[in-house]
Design a protein around this motif. Structure first.
Motif, PDB file in Angstrom:
ATOM      1  N   ALA A   2      23.174 -13.305  22.595  1.00 27.40           N
ATOM      2  CA  ALA A   2      22.353 -12.099  22.494  1.00 27.40           C
ATOM      3  C   ALA A   2      23.207 -10.865  22.198  1.00 27.40           C
ATOM      4  O   ALA A   2      22.872 -10.067  21.321  1.00 27.40           O
ATOM      5  CB  ALA A   2      21.565 -11.894  23.782  1.00 27.40           C
ATOM      6  N   GLU A   3      24.318 -10.715  22.910  1.00 30.84           N
ATOM      7  CA  GLU A   3      25.174  -9.546  22.695  1.00 30.84           C
ATOM      8  C   GLU A   3      25.708  -9.501  21.270  1.00 30.84           C
ATOM      9  O   GLU A   3      25.708  -8.466  20.613  1.00 30.84           O
ATOM     10  CB  GLU A   3      26.367  -9.573  23.661  1.00 30.84           C
ATOM     11  CG  GLU A   3      26.172  -8.845  24.968  1.00 30.84           C
ATOM     12  CD  GLU A   3      25.750  -7.402  24.814  1.00 30.84           C
ATOM     13  OE1 GLU A   3      24.532  -7.159  24.939  1.00 30.84           O
ATOM     14  OE2 GLU A   3      26.592  -6.514  24.573  1.00 30.84           O
ATOM     15  N   ARG A  43      22.935  -8.762  18.852  1.00 34.74           N
ATOM     16  CA  ARG A  43      22.535  -7.366  18.907  1.00 34.74           C
ATOM     17  C   ARG A  43      23.524  -6.503  18.120  1.00 34.74           C
ATOM     18  O   ARG A  43      23.139  -5.578  17.407  1.00 34.74           O
ATOM     19  CB  ARG A  43      22.487  -6.934  20.370  1.00 34.74           C
ATOM     20  CG  ARG A  43      22.001  -5.535  20.604  1.00 34.74           C
ATOM     21  CD  ARG A  43      21.879  -5.330  22.110  1.00 34.74           C
ATOM     22  NE  ARG A  43      22.355  -4.017  22.482  1.00 34.74           N
ATOM     23  CZ  ARG A  43      21.567  -3.045  22.909  1.00 34.74           C
ATOM     24  NH1 ARG A  43      20.279  -3.257  23.035  1.00 34.74           N
ATOM     25  NH2 ARG A  43      22.072  -1.886  23.232  1.00 34.74           N
ATOM     26  N   GLN A  48       9.197  -8.215  22.650  1.00 34.42           N
ATOM     27  CA  GLN A  48       9.997  -7.081  23.109  1.00 34.42           C
ATOM     28  C   GLN A  48      11.399  -7.549  23.536  1.00 34.42           C
ATOM     29  O   GLN A  48      12.402  -6.943  23.189  1.00 34.42           O
ATOM     30  CB  GLN A  48       9.308  -6.357  24.268  1.00 34.42           C
ATOM     31  CG  GLN A  48      10.002  -5.041  24.592  1.00 34.42           C
ATOM     32  CD  GLN A  48       9.502  -4.402  25.876  1.00 34.42           C
ATOM     33  OE1 GLN A  48       9.069  -5.084  26.791  1.00 34.42           O
ATOM     34  NE2 GLN A  48       9.577  -3.082  25.938  1.00 34.42           N
ATOM     35  N   LEU A  49      11.430  -8.642  24.281  1.00 38.36           N
ATOM     36  CA  LEU A  49      12.737  -9.162  24.700  1.00 38.36           C
ATOM     37  C   LEU A  49      13.602  -9.521  23.499  1.00 38.36           C
ATOM     38  O   LEU A  49      14.820  -9.360  23.537  1.00 38.36           O
ATOM     39  CB  LEU A  49      12.561 -10.410  25.567  1.00 38.36           C
ATOM     40  CG  LEU A  49      12.061 -10.204  26.980  1.00 38.36           C
ATOM     41  CD1 LEU A  49      11.928 -11.544  27.671  1.00 38.36           C
ATOM     42  CD2 LEU A  49      13.008  -9.310  27.760  1.00 38.36           C
ATOM     43  N   LEU A  51      14.149  -8.050  21.008  1.00 40.58           N
ATOM     44  CA  LEU A  51      14.920  -6.896  20.535  1.00 40.58           C
ATOM     45  C   LEU A  51      16.298  -6.845  21.195  1.00 40.58           C
ATOM     46  O   LEU A  51      17.208  -6.203  20.696  1.00 40.58           O
ATOM     47  CB  LEU A  51      14.167  -5.585  20.799  1.00 40.58           C
ATOM     48  CG  LEU A  51      12.788  -5.476  20.144  1.00 40.58           C
ATOM     49  CD1 LEU A  51      12.143  -4.143  20.487  1.00 40.58           C
ATOM     50  CD2 LEU A  51      12.885  -5.663  18.639  1.00 40.58           C
ATOM     51  N   ALA A  52      16.439  -7.524  22.308  1.00 40.43           N
ATOM     52  CA  ALA A  52      17.764  -7.630  22.927  1.00 40.43           C
ATOM     53  C   ALA A  52      18.519  -8.843  22.397  1.00 40.43           C
ATOM     54  O   ALA A  52      19.649  -9.098  22.770  1.00 40.43           O
ATOM     55  CB  ALA A  52      17.650  -7.710  24.446  1.00 40.43           C
ATOM     56  N   PHE A  53      17.870  -9.612  21.534  1.00 38.51           N
ATOM     57  CA  PHE A  53      18.479 -10.843  21.016  1.00 38.51           C
ATOM     58  C   PHE A  53      18.665 -10.772  19.498  1.00 38.51           C
ATOM     59  O   PHE A  53      18.811 -11.791  18.847  1.00 38.51           O
ATOM     60  CB  PHE A  53      17.631 -12.060  21.391  1.00 38.51           C
ATOM     61  CG  PHE A  53      17.720 -12.426  22.848  1.00 38.51           C
ATOM     62  CD1 PHE A  53      17.029 -11.696  23.807  1.00 38.51           C
ATOM     63  CD2 PHE A  53      18.504 -13.499  23.273  1.00 38.51           C
ATOM     64  CE1 PHE A  53      17.123 -12.029  25.154  1.00 38.51           C
ATOM     65  CE2 PHE A  53      18.595 -13.837  24.614  1.00 38.51           C
ATOM     66  CZ  PHE A  53      17.899 -13.092  25.559  1.00 38.51           C
ATOM     67  N   ALA A  68      12.895  -0.506  24.801  1.00 42.25           N
ATOM     68  CA  ALA A  68      14.049  -1.366  24.575  1.00 42.25           C
ATOM     69  C   ALA A  68      15.258  -0.555  24.102  1.00 42.25           C
ATOM     70  O   ALA A  68      16.302  -1.113  23.801  1.00 42.25           O
ATOM     71  CB  ALA A  68      13.702  -2.448  23.563  1.00 42.25           C
TER      72      ALA A  68
END
Ligand code: SF4
Ligand code: SF4
Lengths: 361, 369
Positions: B35-36, B39, B303-304, B306-308, B346
């Motif tokens: 994920a990091e 992103r 929505q989550l 967007l962190a991935f 987010a």
């Protein structure tokens, strides 16, 4: 902003305790994956790769309650058409039925504050259950219920707890903590235990050698600062007693509550962030639970990556959250819990309420 | 182990991954690491922006000659639930959209391969939309439909596309790619465009300066290798043409499909979906946008995502029949406010875009209100 997170990361990696400011900075940050990763690092350090679940039965003795808390969809007046009260016999029947599954070892008993039942009735229920099912592990009564018993019996917290323990009570669930802030409690749940009372019950239980859980109800009218302060209050208690076993985050479900018209349920984004921040702040609590009944199983599974190491149980019979319209299933099979834990790359560990691992998969 | 470390370093540094490296990461790297890195990859393409658009979906028909085992939407010829919209129906829907959706920038049309309909109908559909809403982008017809049009009209792919462009088509959606592997297609969609045909349409469209999206349908019978290979195929095409605007992952919804009955397929978990979004963002280093389609994933997971690594939540959609037939649960109407809120929470800047990823001047829209 990144700077604050960098500093927090350095602290987390070197095992330093986070401050109130750090907690607020974490909430301010939107780098969800990074916060999750920090929480996951701490989780691995504190509780390893096991994920606990149990095969359990929830018993809610009655929904008749004098509390009338604004966030509650479960409690009601005795005159409501929803009102019910289980007889002792029907409680025993339910357990007997659930006990036909040899894995079912844990009872979870929480209920409304019934206006008419005397304290002795609860004592008797516990005694009878323990007598009939000596192998069942009994977890029961939130700090709020214990304070209610104290009031109706005229006994001290210590006396009530000792008697219940003698009758067979082994641990206490974490409910009723909500947010330990009396301004908030006055607005939301004025008729039940104050912050100090809730804390005193937990403290006394710990002194008597009984472990308890703690929880936080978030996503209603509280501020981020109040959430962090709540976590810090629990951390201080734990420093003092060491008796908190598991921390559980309860997102507020507005459906069917008095707040339904003015609050929408908080986001899953917030759920995962709160899970992670709780793991980071509560550095002295062993277990952080992702309660799938509230989060739904897919999100509870994700929460395992954000600091959680417990997914609760199969939860036969749960009524309180389902009264608030949560959309998860009424209960899950053991196999679906095991599969979810494994897919998250972790080791499913079945345990009793004292976190003695019964077996792993 | 060295290879794994090496792959991690490359992902972190944003260097191009090989198939083996991607596979290692997908199988072994912790989900939040993926994920990091994803992103960070997203930021290289779209900085702090996350896009959405205001559109209307139209499904012209559901009667289909292909009847793919993967599909929960289509019905066979003669089925009483079959429908096809007349040009008048289409005109009504578009007029309604023009009235009810101020600032609409896109009409999105995908349909079944309807028997007994001539190619000229589809040209007329495009013309009809264009005549009512001349300023909107028409994003219509998957490559699978284009291949079908070529067959029923006897025209070349290029000619079909040219005629549609003349009528007013602005972009192709990316559907129908499924898994670009004919062994898999034989089982999940034997009677529609082959991999080579799908690729041919996309290439031709790109040559004609018509952008397309690219997609994947995953989580059915494909192996992990096939799943990832599909992404590498898309990356190769993009190296050549540069015509893909966005990549859209479609998780397979087993509900109501013949495929799931036969192979006992379970729905994907949120965990798997988010992990896949992250690895896709890392592999597809040359596709600017990654769209997570909230209607398929649910609002929460979108929505989550967007962190991935996702940077697009698609649009406000009316009347999306295809996905709901397969049991996706999200409601079918979304508002601009809600999408903006999800994005802001987010930590990103919501940007309303048109089909071609031009940002839309919101003040302009206000005037329409
Ligand atoms: S939260 Fe507990 S005390 Fe309050 S009304 Fe509900 S059941 Fe009663
Ligand atoms: S996936 Fe498309 S081509 Fe296949 S049956 Fe469904 S509508 Fe027809």
């Amino acid at each position: 902003m990144n700077n604050a997170l960098d500093m927090i990361e350095a602290k987390v990696l070197s095992g330093q305790r986070l401050t109130r400011e750090d907690g607020i900075a974490l909430y301010d940050s939107n780098d969800l994956a990074r916060i999750g990763y920090l929480a996951d690092t701490v989780r691995r350090r504190i509780s390893g790769d096991y994920v606990y679940y149990d095969v359990n039965l929830h018993i809610n003795l009655t929904n008749v309650c004098i509390g009338q808390c604004k966030f509650c969809a479960f409690g009601c007046k005795a005159t409501s058409d929803r009102a019910y009260s289980l007889t002792k016999q029907s409680v025993l029947d339910r357990i007997a039925k659930a006990a036909s599954d040899p894995d079912m070892k844990n009872l979870h008993i929480v209920s409304g504050l019934h206006p008419d039942w005397p304290y002795e009735y609860y004592l008797d229920i516990i005694k009878t259950i323990k007598h009939t099912f000596p192998d069942m592990h009994l977890k029961g009564f939130t700090g709020v219920e214990i304070m209610h018993f104290v009031k109706i019996s005229g006994k001290s917290i210590r006396e009530v707890l000792s008697e219940l323990m003698e009758a067979g009570l082994e641990t206490m669930p974490g409910g009723g903590a909500e947010i330990l802030d009396d301004d908030l409690r006055k607005k939301l749940c004025p008729n039940k235990a104050t912050s100090a009372e809730w804390l005193e019950v937990a403290r006394t239980a710990h002194k008597l050698g009984m472990k308890t859980n703690a929880s936080m109800l978030y996503g209603h009218i509280e501020t981020v600062e109040q959430r962090i302060d709540h976590l810090l209050t629990l951390r201080n208690l734990q420093d003092e007693t060491g008796g908190l076993q598991t921390f559980i985050c309860f997102p507020f479900e507005p459906k069917n509550t008095q707040l339904e018209s003015c609050i929408i349920r908080t986001s899953v984004w917030d759920d995962l962030k709160t899970m992670a921040i709780s793991r980071l702040i509560l550095d002295n609590v062993h277990n952080i639970k992702a309660y799938w009944v509230m989060l739904t199983l897919p999100i509870a599974m994700l929460a395992l990556g954000f600091g959680a190491n417990d997914i609760d149980g199969t939860v036969g019979g749960e009524k309180i959250m389902h009264a608030a319209g949560v959309s998860s299933q009424k209960s899950l099979t053991k196999n679906s819990l095991i599969a979810a834990i494994k897919e998250a790359g972790r080791i499913p560990a079945e345990c009793d309420c004292n976190f003695n691992v019964v077996r792993t998969f | 182990m060295n290879e794994f470390l090496n792959a991690q370093q490359k992902a972190r540094a944003g260097r191009r991954l090989s198939f083996d490296e991607a596979l290692l990461l997908y199988e072994k790297a912790p989900i939040l690491f993926l994920a990091e890195w994803a992103r960070a990859a997203k930021k290289r393409h779209s900085k702090n922006e996350v896009y959405y658009n205001i559109n209307r979906h139209i499904n012209l028909s559901n009667t289909c000659t292909a009847n793919c085992p993967l599909c929960a939407f289509s019905v066979e010829e003669g089925d009483k639930n079959g429908y096809i919209l007349s040009l008048a129906n289409v005109a009504d829907i578009v007029r309604k959209a023009a009235r009810e959706v101020p600032g609409i920038t896109e009409i999105h049309i995908v349909s079944s391969l309807c028997p007994n309909v001539e190619f000229s109908y589809y040209i007329d559909v495009v013309k009809t939309v264009k005549s009512i809403l001349p300023q909107v982008n028409i994003q219509a017809f998957t490559p699978v439909e284009i291949v079908h049009f070529a067959k029923i009209s006897g025209l070349s792919i290029k000619k079909v596309l040219q005629l549609l462009i003349e009528a007013g088509l602005s972009a192709l959606p990316g559907g129908g790619a499924e898994i670009l592997d004919d062994a898999v297609r034989k089982i999940i969609c034997p009677d529609k465009a082959t991999s080579a045909e799908w690729i041919d349409v996309v290439r031709t469209a790109h040559l004609l300066k018509i952008p397309t999206n690219a997609s994947i349908l995953y989580g059915h019978i494909e192996t992990i290798e096939q799943r990832l290979q599909h992404l590498f195929t898309l990356r190769d095409i993009q190296d050549e043409t540069g015509g893909f605007n966005a990549f859209i992952p479609f998780p397979f919804y087993p509900h109501n499909t013949k495929l799931a009955q036969k192979y006992k397929i379970k729905p994907l978990t949120a965990w798997e979906n988010l992990k896949f979004i992250a690895i896709a963002r890392l592999i597809l280093d040359n596709i600017a946008h990654l769209k997570s389609f909230w209607i398929m994933l649910s609002e929460e997971i979108a929505q989550l995502s967007l962190a991935f690594g996702a940077d697009d939540l698609d649009g406000t959609v009316g009347e999306e029949k295809i996905i709901h037939a397969a049991g996706a649960k999200a409601g079918s109407l979304m508002t601009r406010t809600r999408l903006s809120e999800m994005i802001t929470q987010a930590g990103y800047i919501p940007v309303e875009r048109d089909s071609l990823y031009h940002s839309v001047d919101n003040f302009q829209n206000q005037k329409h209100l």
